[in-house]
Each structure stands twice: as C-alpha cells, then as structure tokens.
Enzyme design. Structure first.
Site, PDB file in Angstrom:
ATOM      1  CG  ASP A   9       6.808   3.257  -0.617  1.00  0.00           C
ATOM      2  OD1 ASP A   9       7.626   4.191  -0.674  1.00  0.00           O
ATOM      3  OD2 ASP A   9       5.628   3.364  -1.019  1.00  0.00           O
ATOM      4  CG  LEU A  10       6.466   7.197   4.533  1.00  0.00           C
ATOM      5  CD1 LEU A  10       6.038   6.560   5.850  1.00  0.00           C
ATOM      6  CD2 LEU A  10       7.413   8.374   4.803  1.00  0.00           C
ATOM      7  CG  ASP A  11       5.054   9.144   0.702  1.00  0.00           C
ATOM      8  OD1 ASP A  11       4.741   9.611   1.799  1.00  0.00           O
ATOM      9  OD2 ASP A  11       6.063   9.517   0.071  1.00  0.00           O
ATOM     10  CB  THR A  17       1.946  10.607   3.052  1.00  0.00           C
ATOM     11  OG1 THR A  17       2.498   9.287   3.094  1.00  0.00           O
ATOM     12  CG2 THR A  17       1.875  11.156   4.462  1.00  0.00           C
ATOM     13  CE  LYS A  45      -1.217   4.806  -6.211  1.00  0.00           C
ATOM     14  NZ  LYS A  45      -1.942   3.544  -6.295  1.00  0.00           N
ATOM     15  CB  SER A 114      10.439   6.584   1.646  1.00  0.00           C
ATOM     16  OG  SER A 114       9.723   7.672   1.095  1.00  0.00           O
ATOM     17  CB  ALA A 115      11.117   8.151  -3.695  1.00  0.00           C
ATOM     18  CE  LYS A 144      11.136   3.506  -3.581  1.00  0.00           C
ATOM     19  NZ  LYS A 144       9.995   3.602  -2.671  1.00  0.00           N
ATOM     20  CD  GLU A 168       7.332   0.891  -3.420  1.00  0.00           C
ATOM     21  OE1 GLU A 168       6.218   1.371  -3.736  1.00  0.00           O
ATOM     22  OE2 GLU A 168       8.332   1.594  -3.256  1.00  0.00           O
ATOM     23  CG  ASP A 169       1.987   2.998  -2.715  1.00  0.00           C
ATOM     24  OD1 ASP A 169       3.236   3.108  -2.613  1.00  0.00           O
ATOM     25  OD2 ASP A 169       1.248   3.967  -2.943  1.00  0.00           O
TER      26      ASP A 169
HETATM   27  C1  BG6 Z   1       7.408   9.046  -2.953  1.00  0.00           C
HETATM   28  C2  BG6 Z   1       5.994   9.431  -3.320  1.00  0.00           C
HETATM   29  O1  BG6 Z   1       7.387   8.254  -1.807  1.00  0.00           O
HETATM   30  O2  BG6 Z   1       8.199  10.203  -2.681  1.00  0.00           O
HETATM   31  C3  BG6 Z   1       6.003  10.423  -4.466  1.00  0.00           C
HETATM   32  O3  BG6 Z   1       5.296   8.260  -3.705  1.00  0.00           O
HETATM   33  C4  BG6 Z   1       6.888  11.611  -4.125  1.00  0.00           C
HETATM   34  O4  BG6 Z   1       4.675  10.864  -4.710  1.00  0.00           O
HETATM   35  C5  BG6 Z   1       8.286  11.101  -3.780  1.00  0.00           C
HETATM   36  O5  BG6 Z   1       6.973  12.508  -5.242  1.00  0.00           O
HETATM   37  C6  BG6 Z   1       9.267  12.229  -3.421  1.00  0.00           C
HETATM   38  O6  BG6 Z   1       8.822  12.867  -2.261  1.00  0.00           O
HETATM   39  P1  BG6 Z   1       9.416  14.226  -1.716  1.00  0.00           P
HETATM   40  O7  BG6 Z   1       8.788  14.365  -0.360  1.00  0.00           O
HETATM   41  O8  BG6 Z   1      10.912  14.070  -1.632  1.00  0.00           O
HETATM   42  O9  BG6 Z   1       9.037  15.303  -2.670  1.00  0.00           O
HETATM   43 MG    MG Z   2       4.510   4.680  -2.136  1.00  0.00          MG
END
Ligand code: BG6
Ligand code: MG
Length: 237
Positions: A9-11, A17, A45, A114-115, A144, A168-169
């Site tokens: 996962d990224l954020d 982030t 999250k 990542s989402a 997710k 993952e966090d």
């Molecule tokens: C996830 C974050 O990685 O991405 C969420 O944990 C975020 O907080 C989601 O809403 C979607 O991100 P984005 O950049 O497409 O709005």
């Molecule tokens: Mg995350």
C-alpha cells in the site's frame, strides 16, 4: 512460508501521505461546517475518494446531489495535489527506501496496490517509481476491503497470491489482503486496529526481509556466497 514477491500500500506505509489526505479532508469538512469526530481519521484510512467523502458528509450526505459530491471530491483532490507537490525522497517513512532498495537488489518483484489515483505522482515525487514493476490501477478493481487490487498486483507480477507478502496500514486494506487467496498481511501501525494481520509492525524499519525471502535468495544462489547470519542491512558481498 516461501515468499516470492512484495506488494505495498502507499499512503501511510511508504510515505506519510495519509496525513496529507486527512489535512485536505479536514479543510473540506471545516469549510462545510461538518463535524470532525475522534474516529473520523481511523474510518477514512484506505477508503477510496468517494467513500471517504461519504464518511465526511455523514448524515448530511442526502443534502448533496451526485454532481455536488463530485465537485466536493474534486475540491479535496486539488488541495491534496497542492500538498503532495512538496514531497521529496526525504518524506519516505522509516525503512521504506531501504526495504525497496533491498528487494530490487535481490530481484524480488515489487508491486503497488494503492487506492489512490494520485499514486503514480506520489511515487515520482518520492523518487521511487522505478522500484515498482507493477502499479495496480485502482479504477479497475473493486475498492478495499475487496481483494481485487491486491490480486491484480499479484497477477501483474506473475506470482500466485499465496507467495506474496503485502503491507498495509488500514484495517480495510488488511481485510483486502486477507481475502486475497492466501496472501500474507503485514499491518503497519496500531496492532489493535490491525488485529487481522498476520504480523504487525510499527514501521517497515522493523521488517527483516532476509527472514521472509530466504528461500528466494537460496534459489538464486546468493546464499551460497554469503554468511547465513548476515542481515540485509549489512553489506552482502
Ligand atoms: C488511499 C488513502 O490510499 O487512497 C485514502 O488511504 C484515499 O485516504 C484513497 O482517500 C484515494 O486517494 P485519491 O488520491 O485517489 O483520492
Ligand atoms: Mg494506507
């Protein structure tokens, strides 16, 4: 277990982030006079953009048309994009850069699940785009906690899910990994909220990849030339 690939996962795992997403959502909530309760941060999250907006709007959701919601999500995204403009490699979370470099040095395939639709820009700003051989597209998988994005990353890497270890966090992300056909979940953060993970760590700094990828190293012949007690943060000649 014999792991052959790592999926991240990224954020909140690779960079801080998740905090920037929260700043942008909080500003939106304040601008709309919507409450920001103690559990809002935890609930956001890992949620994709429109699902996050629903959490922010809460019971006021029905006051907004679909068009208005899309405009609000776009406003939050503009603010988020402003915030990520200042990211640099210094914003990598502890252990992330070192782990990615080690996996790359051992030719262990690395994927991103990542989402965030902003993930490619964030990886670029952090200077780590080239560490990933696959970036799964969040628009092509169910969000997710559905496992789709992790399965897509594994498929892109050409490795069966049971041979992938994923980081993952977010509770929703851990659930996604745990329903991804035998994939292993490493939760990064609070063990209470990530209790479904197979392992939980405070940060990637605590992850000792040598212990998890030993068999890959053995197969590739690297182990024959190294001291078995060496850890990856030590120099491998
Ligand atoms: C996830 C974050 O990685 O991405 C969420 O944990 C975020 O907080 C989601 O809403 C979607 O991100 P984005 O950049 O497409 O709005
Ligand atoms: Mg995350």
């Amino acid at each position: 277990m014999i792991y052959r690939a790592a999926i991240f996962d990224l954020d909140g795992v690779i960079a801080d982030t998740a905090r920037l997403h929260l700043i942008a959502w909080k500003q939106l909530a304040e601008g709309l006079n919507l409450p920001w309760t103690a559990d809002t941060e935890e609930r956001l999250k890992g949620l994709e953009r429109m699902a996050s907006l629903e959490v922010i709007l809460g019971e006021k959701s029905s006051n907004y048309t679909e068009e208005a919601k899309i405009a609000l999500a776009a406003r939050k995204n503009s603010r988020y994009q402003e915030l990520i403009r200042s990211l640099s490699p210094a914003d990598l979370l502890p252990g992330a850069g070192e782990l990615l470099a080690w996996l790359n040095s051992q030719h262990i395939p690395v994927g991103l699940a990542s989402a965030s639709k902003n993930a490619p820009a964030v990886l670029e700003a952090l200077g780590i785009s080239r560490c990933f051989s696959v970036i799964a597209d969040p628009e092509k998988s169910a969000p997710k906690p559905a496992p789709g994005i992790f399965l897509a990353a594994a498929k892109g890497l050409g490795i069966d899910p049971e041979f992938c270890i994923a980081f993952e966090d977010a509770p929703a992300g851990v659930s996604a990994i745990k329903s991804a056909n035998g994939m292993t979940a490493v939760g990064i953060g609070n063990p209470d909220s990530l209790k479904d993970a197979d392992y939980t760590l405070d940060s990637l700094e605590q992850f000792v990849p040598y212990d998890f990828f030993l068999s890959v190293l053995a197969e590739s012949g690297i182990r024959q030339n190294m001291n078995i007690d060496k850890r990856p943060n030590e120099k491998i000649d």
